[in-house]
Design a protein around this motif. Structure first.
Motif, PDB file in Angstrom:
ATOM      1  N   PHE A 127       0.845  -1.197   0.000  1.00 37.22           N
ATOM      2  CA  PHE A 127       0.000   0.000   0.000  1.00 37.22           C
ATOM      3  C   PHE A 127       0.881   1.249   0.000  1.00 37.22           C
ATOM      4  O   PHE A 127       2.031   1.192   0.447  1.00 37.22           O
ATOM      5  CB  PHE A 127      -0.960   0.004   1.205  1.00 37.22           C
ATOM      6  CG  PHE A 127      -0.283   0.118   2.548  1.00 37.22           C
ATOM      7  CD1 PHE A 127       0.319  -0.983   3.140  1.00 37.22           C
ATOM      8  CD2 PHE A 127      -0.257   1.328   3.240  1.00 37.22           C
ATOM      9  CE1 PHE A 127       0.944  -0.893   4.389  1.00 37.22           C
ATOM     10  CE2 PHE A 127       0.344   1.432   4.490  1.00 37.22           C
ATOM     11  CZ  PHE A 127       0.949   0.320   5.055  1.00 37.22           C
ATOM     12  N   ALA A 128       0.310   2.338  -0.532  1.00 39.77           N
ATOM     13  CA  ALA A 128       1.020   3.620  -0.513  1.00 39.77           C
ATOM     14  C   ALA A 128       0.719   4.260   0.823  1.00 39.77           C
ATOM     15  O   ALA A 128      -0.415   4.640   1.094  1.00 39.77           O
ATOM     16  CB  ALA A 128       0.535   4.489  -1.654  1.00 39.77           C
ATOM     17  N   SER A 129       1.709   4.336   1.685  1.00 37.64           N
ATOM     18  CA  SER A 129       1.440   4.813   3.039  1.00 37.64           C
ATOM     19  C   SER A 129       1.328   6.343   3.068  1.00 37.64           C
ATOM     20  O   SER A 129       1.897   7.034   2.233  1.00 37.64           O
ATOM     21  CB  SER A 129       2.523   4.329   3.991  1.00 37.64           C
ATOM     22  OG  SER A 129       3.719   5.017   3.745  1.00 37.64           O
ATOM     23  N   GLN A 130       0.583   6.791   4.058  1.00 38.89           N
ATOM     24  CA  GLN A 130       0.377   8.224   4.279  1.00 38.89           C
ATOM     25  C   GLN A 130       1.024   8.586   5.612  1.00 38.89           C
ATOM     26  O   GLN A 130       1.296   7.697   6.419  1.00 38.89           O
ATOM     27  CB  GLN A 130      -1.134   8.527   4.327  1.00 38.89           C
ATOM     28  CG  GLN A 130      -1.904   8.092   3.088  1.00 38.89           C
ATOM     29  CD  GLN A 130      -1.404   8.794   1.834  1.00 38.89           C
ATOM     30  OE1 GLN A 130      -1.089   9.984   1.845  1.00 38.89           O
ATOM     31  NE2 GLN A 130      -1.295   8.039   0.747  1.00 38.89           N
ATOM     32  N   PRO A 131       1.261   9.879   5.867  1.00 38.59           N
ATOM     33  CA  PRO A 131       1.949  10.245   7.108  1.00 38.59           C
ATOM     34  C   PRO A 131       1.293   9.690   8.383  1.00 38.59           C
ATOM     35  O   PRO A 131       1.976   9.361   9.330  1.00 38.59           O
ATOM     36  CB  PRO A 131       1.931  11.773   7.090  1.00 38.59           C
ATOM     37  CG  PRO A 131       1.887  12.111   5.623  1.00 38.59           C
ATOM     38  CD  PRO A 131       1.080  11.009   4.963  1.00 38.59           C
ATOM     39  N   GLY A 132      -0.029   9.483   8.403  1.00 40.06           N
ATOM     40  CA  GLY A 132      -0.684   8.992   9.631  1.00 40.06           C
ATOM     41  C   GLY A 132      -0.578   7.478   9.832  1.00 40.06           C
ATOM     42  O   GLY A 132      -1.101   6.936  10.811  1.00 40.06           O
ATOM     43  N   ASP A 133       0.094   6.786   8.934  1.00 41.48           N
ATOM     44  CA  ASP A 133       0.103   5.314   8.986  1.00 41.48           C
ATOM     45  C   ASP A 133       1.178   4.724   9.900  1.00 41.48           C
ATOM     46  O   ASP A 133       1.372   3.502   9.919  1.00 41.48           O
ATOM     47  CB  ASP A 133       0.279   4.733   7.572  1.00 41.48           C
ATOM     48  CG  ASP A 133      -0.958   4.960   6.716  1.00 41.48           C
ATOM     49  OD1 ASP A 133      -2.046   5.131   7.298  1.00 41.48           O
ATOM     50  OD2 ASP A 133      -0.828   4.964   5.478  1.00 41.48           O
ATOM     51  N   ARG A 134       1.875   5.550  10.603  1.00 41.41           N
ATOM     52  CA  ARG A 134       2.897   5.128  11.575  1.00 41.41           C
ATOM     53  C   ARG A 134       4.042   4.343  10.907  1.00 41.41           C
ATOM     54  O   ARG A 134       4.608   3.436  11.503  1.00 41.41           O
ATOM     55  CB  ARG A 134       2.273   4.326  12.729  1.00 41.41           C
ATOM     56  CG  ARG A 134       1.419   5.205  13.649  1.00 41.41           C
ATOM     57  CD  ARG A 134       0.724   4.411  14.698  1.00 41.41           C
ATOM     58  NE  ARG A 134      -0.423   3.705  14.173  1.00 41.41           N
ATOM     59  CZ  ARG A 134      -1.083   2.744  14.802  1.00 41.41           C
ATOM     60  NH1 ARG A 134      -0.680   2.354  15.984  1.00 41.41           N
ATOM     61  NH2 ARG A 134      -2.136   2.160  14.242  1.00 41.41           N
ATOM     62  N   VAL A 135       4.337   4.694   9.669  1.00 34.82           N
ATOM     63  CA  VAL A 135       5.518   4.104   9.028  1.00 34.82           C
ATOM     64  C   VAL A 135       6.705   4.988   9.407  1.00 34.82           C
ATOM     65  O   VAL A 135       6.713   6.175   9.082  1.00 34.82           O
ATOM     66  CB  VAL A 135       5.363   4.065   7.488  1.00 34.82           C
ATOM     67  CG1 VAL A 135       6.629   3.523   6.837  1.00 34.82           C
ATOM     68  CG2 VAL A 135       4.162   3.231   7.100  1.00 34.82           C
ATOM     69  N   PRO A 136       7.707   4.437  10.132  1.00 36.65           N
ATOM     70  CA  PRO A 136       8.830   5.283  10.545  1.00 36.65           C
ATOM     71  C   PRO A 136       9.505   5.927   9.328  1.00 36.65           C
ATOM     72  O   PRO A 136       9.605   5.313   8.268  1.00 36.65           O
ATOM     73  CB  PRO A 136       9.786   4.295  11.236  1.00 36.65           C
ATOM     74  CG  PRO A 136       8.940   3.125  11.616  1.00 36.65           C
ATOM     75  CD  PRO A 136       7.831   3.052  10.606  1.00 36.65           C
ATOM     76  N   ASP A 137       9.939   7.164   9.493  1.00 38.47           N
ATOM     77  CA  ASP A 137      10.625   7.919   8.433  1.00 38.47           C
ATOM     78  C   ASP A 137       9.717   8.284   7.269  1.00 38.47           C
ATOM     79  O   ASP A 137      10.194   8.508   6.155  1.00 38.47           O
ATOM     80  CB  ASP A 137      11.862   7.165   7.896  1.00 38.47           C
ATOM     81  CG  ASP A 137      12.925   7.012   8.973  1.00 38.47           C
ATOM     82  OD1 ASP A 137      12.858   7.774   9.953  1.00 38.47           O
ATOM     83  OD2 ASP A 137      13.771   6.129   8.829  1.00 38.47           O
ATOM     84  N   GLY A 138       8.413   8.309   7.501  1.00 40.78           N
ATOM     85  CA  GLY A 138       7.535   8.930   6.509  1.00 40.78           C
ATOM     86  C   GLY A 138       6.856   8.005   5.538  1.00 40.78           C
ATOM     87  O   GLY A 138       6.882   6.795   5.673  1.00 40.78           O
ATOM     88  N   ALA A 139       6.252   8.645   4.541  1.00 43.51           N
ATOM     89  CA  ALA A 139       5.382   7.925   3.611  1.00 43.51           C
ATOM     90  C   ALA A 139       6.162   7.302   2.468  1.00 43.51           C
ATOM     91  O   ALA A 139       7.284   7.672   2.170  1.00 43.51           O
ATOM     92  CB  ALA A 139       4.341   8.896   3.084  1.00 43.51           C
ATOM     93  N   GLY A 140       5.551   6.324   1.814  1.00 37.87           N
ATOM     94  CA  GLY A 140       6.167   5.654   0.670  1.00 37.87           C
ATOM     95  C   GLY A 140       5.432   4.359   0.440  1.00 37.87           C
ATOM     96  O   GLY A 140       4.454   4.055   1.125  1.00 37.87           O
TER      97      GLY A 140
END
Ligand code: B12
Ligand code: SF4
Ligand code: SF4
Length: 217
Positions: A20-33
């Protein structure tokens, strides 16, 4: 589904489950991608681990890190792990990635592998690797007759809303819990989805011992 990224992952014994394309609120460390979840389903990963494991440590987590860090690096991604602390929301990500649904046991249920899979890492890509669109499948629990997973546990550890860990651990620490220890959780075994992917006894026993040890220390 074919893609060079999937080929590299499967060559190491892991399965690409979803992305999935993560968004800033998705708790992926170091940001979206783009985030790709990988793990084990079928015998590939455990067979390799059984060959390569260090009997002195016997840690699946250490082994996964040793294998997956270089894999991720070669793919231009960073590996995030389900055992990182504090825990990363792998089950929420699984649903975002379209590779399953929340079962009444709390575990993710995959359309093909049922309850017989686990996540070993999330690969967070710096540049979009151009994966094909992920297709979503219906929730198998919504049409499951009788929901046998909820009545199979001999100590009723699953209520449908929670998992009574202490009752489970007390049972598997007693002689009455030998079936669960040797052949796996009866609730998981009761599920009709993905039965062909049920873990073999060697893998089941490894996980059950690790689980019991962690709770009796
Ligand atoms: C802490 C933990 C445990 C704890 C407590 C679990 C609990 N039920 O409270 C203990 C040690 C008991 C445990 C046991 C097991 N675990 Co565990 N555990 C974790 C861990 C490390 C963190 C979970 C967490 O706190 N997340 C924090 C929040 C923020 O994450 P979240 O994704 O947003 O939250 C979701 C969950 O909380 C879920 N949820 C939790 N409880 C319940 C209950 C119900 C009814 C529902 C619907 C949802 C639900 O709902 C949220 C949204 O989906 C995860 C790995 C990870 N990083 O996710 C593995 C993980 C969840 N465990 C896993 C497994 C396999 C197990 C065991 C079967 C181990 C075994 N014996 O082989 C057992 C049984 C688990 C069970 N039936 O619940 C797998 C699940 C794979 C899958 N197919 O879903 C995970 C993902 C690890 C992995 N490597 O894949 N686990
Ligand atoms: S037994 Fe039915 S309700 Fe339970 S996890 Fe399997 S499909 Fe879902
Ligand atoms: S391992 Fe056995 S005691 Fe524990 S939840 Fe599963 S069926 Fe119940």
């Amino acid at each position: 589904m074919e893609h060079p990224v999937f080929t590299r992952i499967m060559a190491e014994g892991f399965m690409p489950f979803g992305w999935f394309a993560s968004q800033p609120g998705d708790r992926v460390p170091d940001g979206a991608g783009l985030v790709l979840l990988i793990g084990n389903a079928g015998p590939g990963m455990f067979r390799r681990f059984a060959r390569e494991r260090d009997p002195a440590r016997d840690s699946l987590d250490d082994w996964c890190r040793a294998v997956i860090d270089p894999l991720a690096q070669g793919l231009g991604a960073r590996a995030l792990y389900p055992f990182d602390k504090p825990p990363l929301p792998f089950l929420t990500w699984a649903q975002q990635a379209g590779c399953g649904h929340a079962s009444p046991l709390g575990l993710n249920i995959h359309p093909t592998y049922g309850l017989w899979h686990a996540f070993r890492a999330a690969l967070s890509f710096e540049a979009d690797p151009g994966l094909p669109p992920m297709s979503r499948s219906p929730h198998p629990c919504e049409t499951c007759i009788g929901r046998p997973c909820l009545t199979a546990c001999p100590v009723d550890a699953f209520t449908g809303e929670s998992y009574r860990i202490d009752d489970c651990v007390r049972h598997i620490a007693s002689s009455a819990g030998e079936d669960c220890m040797l052949h796996g959780c009866l609730a998981r075994r009761a599920c009709p989805v993905g039965r062909n992917y049920r873990y073999r006894d060697q893998q089941v026993t490894f996980h059950m011992h690790a689980f019991r040890r962690a709770h009796m220390e």
